[in-house]
Scaffold this motif. Sequence first.
Motif, short mmCIF file in Angstrom:
data_model
loop_
_atom_site.label_atom_id
_atom_site.label_comp_id
_atom_site.label_asym_id
_atom_site.label_seq_id
_atom_site.Cartn_x
_atom_site.Cartn_y
_atom_site.Cartn_z
N ALA A 17 0.84 -1.19 0.00
CA ALA A 17 0.00 0.00 0.00
C ALA A 17 0.87 1.24 0.00
N MET A 18 0.30 2.33 -0.46
CA MET A 18 1.00 3.62 -0.46
C MET A 18 0.93 4.24 0.94
N ASP A 19 1.52 3.55 1.93
CA ASP A 19 1.54 4.05 3.29
C ASP A 19 2.97 3.97 3.83
N ASP A 20 3.16 4.37 5.09
CA ASP A 20 4.52 4.40 5.65
C ASP A 20 5.16 3.02 5.66
N LEU A 21 4.39 2.01 6.04
CA LEU A 21 4.95 0.66 6.08
C LEU A 21 5.30 0.17 4.69
N GLY A 22 4.47 0.50 3.70
CA GLY A 22 4.74 0.09 2.33
C GLY A 22 6.06 0.66 1.82
N HIS A 23 6.28 1.94 2.07
CA HIS A 23 7.54 2.57 1.64
C HIS A 23 8.73 2.00 2.42
N MET A 24 8.50 1.65 3.70
CA MET A 24 9.56 1.04 4.49
C MET A 24 9.97 -0.31 3.89
N VAL A 25 8.98 -1.12 3.51
CA VAL A 25 9.27 -2.42 2.92
C VAL A 25 10.00 -2.26 1.59
N SER A 26 9.52 -1.35 0.76
CA SER A 26 10.15 -1.12 -0.54
C SER A 26 11.61 -0.70 -0.39
N ASP A 27 11.86 0.22 0.53
CA ASP A 27 13.23 0.68 0.76
C ASP A 27 14.11 -0.45 1.29
N LYS A 28 13.53 -1.27 2.16
CA LYS A 28 14.30 -2.39 2.73
C LYS A 28 14.68 -3.39 1.65
N LEU A 29 13.75 -3.70 0.76
CA LEU A 29 14.05 -4.64 -0.32
C LEU A 29 15.15 -4.09 -1.23
N LYS A 30 15.10 -2.78 -1.49
CA LYS A 30 16.15 -2.16 -2.31
C LYS A 30 17.51 -2.29 -1.63
N SER A 31 17.51 -2.18 -0.29
CA SER A 31 18.78 -2.25 0.44
C SER A 31 19.41 -3.64 0.35
N TYR A 32 18.59 -4.66 0.07
CA TYR A 32 19.11 -6.02 -0.07
C TYR A 32 19.73 -6.24 -1.45
N GLY A 33 19.51 -5.29 -2.35
CA GLY A 33 20.07 -5.42 -3.69
C GLY A 33 19.36 -6.43 -4.56
N VAL A 34 18.07 -6.65 -4.30
CA VAL A 34 17.30 -7.61 -5.10
C VAL A 34 16.21 -6.86 -5.85
N LYS A 35 15.95 -7.24 -7.08
CA LYS A 35 14.95 -6.58 -7.90
C LYS A 35 13.55 -6.88 -7.37
N ALA A 36 12.74 -5.85 -7.19
CA ALA A 36 11.38 -6.02 -6.69
C ALA A 36 10.39 -5.40 -7.66
N ASN A 37 9.48 -6.20 -8.16
CA ASN A 37 8.44 -5.75 -9.09
C ASN A 37 7.15 -5.63 -8.27
N ILE A 38 6.93 -4.47 -7.67
CA ILE A 38 5.86 -4.28 -6.69
C ILE A 38 4.59 -3.75 -7.36
N SER A 39 3.45 -4.30 -6.93
CA SER A 39 2.14 -3.77 -7.30
C SER A 39 1.66 -2.90 -6.15
N TRP A 40 1.31 -1.63 -6.44
CA TRP A 40 0.92 -0.68 -5.40
C TRP A 40 -0.59 -0.44 -5.43
#
Length: 377
Positions: free
Chosen positions: A72-95
């Motif tokens: 979701a477009m909420d604080d937790l959603g952006h936290m998860v997205s940023d965390k996945l980016k920090s792992y260096g793995v490609k994430a194809n997210i549906s928002w």
Amino acid sequence: MNERKAIVAGHLCVDITPEFPADFSEDLANIMQPGKLTNVKGVRFSTGGVVANTGVAMNYLGANVELMGKLAMDDLGHMVSDKLKSYGVKANISWCNDTNTSYSIVLASPGHDRTFLHSPGTNDTFVFDDLNMESIQNASLFHFGYLPLMQKMYENEGSELIQIFKNVSEAGPVTSLDMAAIDPLAPVGQANWEKILENVIPYTDIFAPSVEELLYMLDRDMFYELNKKAAGQDLTLILDIDKVVKPLGDRLLELGAGIILIKCGTPGLYYRTGSEKVLTGIEEKLGFSLPGWAEREGFEQSFVPERVLSGTGAGDTTIAAFLTSLLREFPLEQCIQFAAGEGASCVEAYDALSGLRTLEEIQLKIAKGWKKQNLLA
């Protein structure tokens, strides 16, 4: 990094895990009493669900992974997205904007199984259209997980799930499916799970549920009988592999599964594979042969961990090691050993990822005589 691409899709959330002192011994039922205050050490925020646990673990182990989940477009959603980016793995997210990002509060005190407080959020709205089929067509493996925690996946006898697995199977990748705990008192517990499995297993090459999940879905009477016999303890400690687990493997082979992993908790991992004809179909999808994989059966005892802090993610990382070693063309015996070793490594940390060992580290630890547990008669 292995160039064969793996897609890991399905349940994605935030795990909020309070850290209990190492000498904490109080039962979780007592600390949940109204008005009771319990001191803990700290708290961990980590990504959770099969997408983060299995997917990120596979990336760590050297697989070429792409993640597909819904936030979701909420604080937790952006936290998860940023965390996945920090792992260096490609994430194809549906928002989406119409619900919250899923989260779990994980209560995992030393010596006790985990208890969860869970908000399904976006996972309950996940459907076939949230997948990127163009990317999936270029993958060797598609792993999907936690469908009992995703409402659209078990509604209408799994019609949305069937659409996913039928289309993905026809697109080319090997298909792999994991489950999650089922609450008998919730709507998910009333779903026709035997029918759902009958519908989806014909499109599933690898199936990796826990024995508790599988018993509830295929042998409800045995599920309740074993829980009664266990008297509140872990039912995996009283399992009879030949009488309880083997018949479940028989049933899954009848339904059409090719490679079966049944997670049996602390005691270990049961595995079973289909006929030469079935395995040939999997080989064609993978693009390499699987010598010695057909018509195999066994039980791999778990390894003794150096310490036990939490079982969070142990099943997910077990599967991650198996799938990664499969893509790296290891023999079946080594794939199973890697799976058991990664599960034992995982419980040495509070979250699903901090305890990970590389396949090479696991291989070396086994070569040095890593001790096995022997918990079943």
